[in-house]
Design a protein around this motif. Structure first.
Motif, PDB file in Angstrom:
ATOM      1  N   ARG A   4      33.878  40.708  36.078  1.00  0.00           N
ATOM      2  CA  ARG A   4      33.707  41.550  34.889  1.00  0.00           C
ATOM      3  C   ARG A   4      33.885  43.015  35.230  1.00  0.00           C
ATOM      4  O   ARG A   4      34.229  43.817  34.383  1.00  0.00           O
ATOM      5  N   THR A   5      33.584  43.404  36.481  1.00  0.00           N
ATOM      6  CA  THR A   5      33.580  44.835  36.767  1.00  0.00           C
ATOM      7  C   THR A   5      34.471  45.262  37.934  1.00  0.00           C
ATOM      8  O   THR A   5      34.547  46.441  38.235  1.00  0.00           O
ATOM      9  N   ASP A   6      35.142  44.316  38.590  1.00  0.00           N
ATOM     10  CA  ASP A   6      35.914  44.732  39.760  1.00  0.00           C
ATOM     11  C   ASP A   6      37.299  45.248  39.399  1.00  0.00           C
ATOM     12  O   ASP A   6      38.002  45.791  40.242  1.00  0.00           O
ATOM     13  N   THR A   7      37.715  45.085  38.154  1.00  0.00           N
ATOM     14  CA  THR A   7      39.046  45.528  37.732  1.00  0.00           C
ATOM     15  C   THR A   7      39.012  47.009  37.353  1.00  0.00           C
ATOM     16  O   THR A   7      38.224  47.418  36.505  1.00  0.00           O
ATOM     17  N   SER A   8      39.902  47.763  37.990  1.00  0.00           N
ATOM     18  CA  SER A   8      40.041  49.171  37.589  1.00  0.00           C
ATOM     19  C   SER A   8      40.923  49.237  36.346  1.00  0.00           C
ATOM     20  O   SER A   8      41.891  48.489  36.211  1.00  0.00           O
ATOM     21  N   VAL A   9      40.574  50.121  35.428  1.00  0.00           N
ATOM     22  CA  VAL A   9      41.256  50.198  34.136  1.00  0.00           C
ATOM     23  C   VAL A   9      41.634  51.647  33.846  1.00  0.00           C
ATOM     24  O   VAL A   9      40.855  52.572  34.117  1.00  0.00           O
ATOM     25  N   THR A  10      42.833  51.823  33.304  1.00  0.00           N
ATOM     26  CA  THR A  10      43.257  53.132  32.807  1.00  0.00           C
ATOM     27  C   THR A  10      43.404  53.066  31.298  1.00  0.00           C
ATOM     28  O   THR A  10      43.924  52.078  30.763  1.00  0.00           O
ATOM     29  N   PRO A  31      35.643  50.664  36.927  1.00  0.00           N
ATOM     30  CA  PRO A  31      36.165  51.981  37.313  1.00  0.00           C
ATOM     31  C   PRO A  31      37.251  52.363  36.304  1.00  0.00           C
ATOM     32  O   PRO A  31      38.232  51.632  36.141  1.00  0.00           O
ATOM     33  N   THR A  32      37.049  53.471  35.609  1.00  0.00           N
ATOM     34  CA  THR A  32      37.904  53.805  34.464  1.00  0.00           C
ATOM     35  C   THR A  32      38.555  55.172  34.641  1.00  0.00           C
ATOM     36  O   THR A  32      37.865  56.182  34.860  1.00  0.00           O
ATOM     37  N   THR A  33      39.886  55.187  34.548  1.00  0.00           N
ATOM     38  CA  THR A  33      40.663  56.417  34.584  1.00  0.00           C
ATOM     39  C   THR A  33      41.196  56.684  33.187  1.00  0.00           C
ATOM     40  O   THR A  33      41.588  55.746  32.478  1.00  0.00           O
ATOM     41  N   SER A  64      44.849  48.698  38.018  1.00  0.00           N
ATOM     42  CA  SER A  64      45.643  47.470  37.945  1.00  0.00           C
ATOM     43  C   SER A  64      45.945  47.081  36.501  1.00  0.00           C
ATOM     44  O   SER A  64      46.758  46.206  36.248  1.00  0.00           O
ATOM     45  N   LEU A  65      45.283  47.740  35.552  1.00  0.00           N
ATOM     46  CA  LEU A  65      45.460  47.442  34.129  1.00  0.00           C
ATOM     47  C   LEU A  65      45.458  48.750  33.358  1.00  0.00           C
ATOM     48  O   LEU A  65      44.545  49.574  33.526  1.00  0.00           O
ATOM     49  N   THR A  66      46.480  48.960  32.529  1.00  0.00           N
ATOM     50  CA  THR A  66      46.559  50.176  31.717  1.00  0.00           C
ATOM     51  C   THR A  66      46.561  49.825  30.235  1.00  0.00           C
ATOM     52  O   THR A  66      47.393  49.036  29.777  1.00  0.00           O
ATOM     53  N   ILE A  67      45.639  50.414  29.502  1.00  0.00           N
ATOM     54  CA  ILE A  67      45.548  50.244  28.051  1.00  0.00           C
ATOM     55  C   ILE A  67      46.163  51.472  27.399  1.00  0.00           C
ATOM     56  O   ILE A  67      45.822  52.615  27.755  1.00  0.00           O
ATOM     57  N   GLY A  89      55.801  47.326  38.325  1.00  0.00           N
ATOM     58  CA  GLY A  89      54.612  46.678  38.862  1.00  0.00           C
ATOM     59  C   GLY A  89      53.342  46.906  38.068  1.00  0.00           C
ATOM     60  O   GLY A  89      52.282  46.380  38.437  1.00  0.00           O
ATOM     61  N   THR A  90      53.422  47.682  36.994  1.00  0.00           N
ATOM     62  CA  THR A  90      52.215  47.949  36.200  1.00  0.00           C
ATOM     63  C   THR A  90      51.976  46.844  35.171  1.00  0.00           C
ATOM     64  O   THR A  90      52.887  46.098  34.818  1.00  0.00           O
ATOM     65  N   MET A  91      50.716  46.741  34.718  1.00  0.00           N
ATOM     66  CA  MET A  91      50.343  45.820  33.643  1.00  0.00           C
ATOM     67  C   MET A  91      49.918  46.658  32.449  1.00  0.00           C
ATOM     68  O   MET A  91      48.901  47.347  32.489  1.00  0.00           O
ATOM     69  N   LEU A  92      50.739  46.620  31.401  1.00  0.00           N
ATOM     70  CA  LEU A  92      50.482  47.429  30.208  1.00  0.00           C
ATOM     71  C   LEU A  92      49.953  46.555  29.077  1.00  0.00           C
ATOM     72  O   LEU A  92      50.518  45.498  28.788  1.00  0.00           O
ATOM     73  N   VAL A  93      48.881  47.008  28.443  1.00  0.00           N
ATOM     74  CA  VAL A  93      48.387  46.375  27.221  1.00  0.00           C
ATOM     75  C   VAL A  93      48.455  47.447  26.141  1.00  0.00           C
ATOM     76  O   VAL A  93      47.698  48.427  26.169  1.00  0.00           O
TER      77      VAL A  93
END
Length: 294
Positions: A4-10, A31-33, A64-67, A89-93
């Protein structure tokens, strides 16, 4: 490992909705950027633990994940198409509002640049983000959705619709038409009853009961539409059309706007003229399913 919390998110785009999205990730411990053209909109998020990226490119590399939550798809292209934005290589949502065609085009655009891409639609107001009431629709490759669902769950009730990137946008507008149609029907009825001194609060429970009963018909009516067979088990369309005429006459007699019932009656009349008067109401899918040429 705590998924639930190990994924860094932008989060790119900090309007009211973008701020709510970033806030929900922070609250869930990710961890949020963040990045926004006007950097000051990130101040309270930074105070809550977010990292403000100096550039869009840096924001994309940080997680690793960009919103993405911007004003429109053109803004997405202008921002992510800039030289500093490395998408490979990015993951875009992408939770930016748009049409199904725009979603499919954006998926192709992202793939050409080496990015993985999910399109999404938010069925909620910003204060609901992070609660179960916030429904967030996603469409695109299922493997990408499943991989990132543990992080996306921080936003609310996340739902996967299918591999077609356009589905989230289509479900979004299909949901809007349900909302407006129920409200419009209630307003029409309220306008009628107010002419007899009945207030909206008195009518609302009755209207809610009728709406719930009609909602119960949908699965059975859906079977008729999907099979292309519309036997009049409850009522024939020509009978409904007579009731529509009664509604129009009553509205005009008491001085209430009759445009909405006239519109539906015109569609029913076309279906009857085409030979469908003895079939059940869902046969009108034929009229809804094609543009009106008249």
């Amino acid at each position: 490992m705590n998924h639930r919390t190990d994924t860094s998110v932008t989060v790119i785009g900090l309007g009211l909705m973008g701020q709510a999205l970033a806030g929900a990730f922070l609250k869930a411990g990710h961890p949020t950027t963040v990045w926004n053209r006007t950097a000051s909109k990130a101040d309270h998020l930074v105070a809550a633990g977010a990292r403000l990226a100096p550039t869009v490119g840096d924001a994309l590399k940080a997680s690793s994940l960009t919103i993405i939550c911007l004003t429109d798809y053109q803004a997405v292209y202008e921002l992510l198409g800039a030289g500093e934005a490395e998408l490979d290589g990015t993951m875009l949502v992408n939770l930016t509002s748009g049409t199904s065609a725009q979603a499919r085009q954006a998926a192709r655009w992202a793939a050409q640049r080496g990015a993985r891409y999910l399109d999404g639609a938010i069925m909620a107001v910003p204060p609901a983000i992070g609660t179960a009431e916030a429904v967030i629709l996603h469409s695109g490759p299922q493997a990408d959705f499943e991989e990132h669902k543990p992080a996306l769950d921080a936003l609310g009730t996340v739902t996967y619709l299918g591999a077609d990137h356009g589905l989230a946008s289509l479900y979004d507008v299909a949901g809007l038409v349900m909302m407006w149609s129920i409200l419009n029907a209630w307003l029409q009825g309220t306008a009628l009853l107010r002419t007899a001194g009945v207030d909206a609060a008195t009518y609302a429970p009755f209207a809610r009961q009728v709406a719930a009963v009609v909602a119960g018909w949908l699965p059975g009516y859906a079977e008729q539409i999907d099979s292309g067979s519309f036997p009049a088990e409850v009522s024939a369309l020509e009978t409904d059309a007579r009731a529509m005429e009664h509604l129009i006459e009553e509205s005009e007699a008491v001085g209430v706007n009759a445009e909405l019932p006239r519109l539906i009656k015109a569609m029913a009349d076309r279906a009857i003229a085409a030979g469908h008067g003895g079939e059940q109401y869902p046969v009108l899918i034929g009229e809804f399913g094609r543009p009106h040429a008249g």
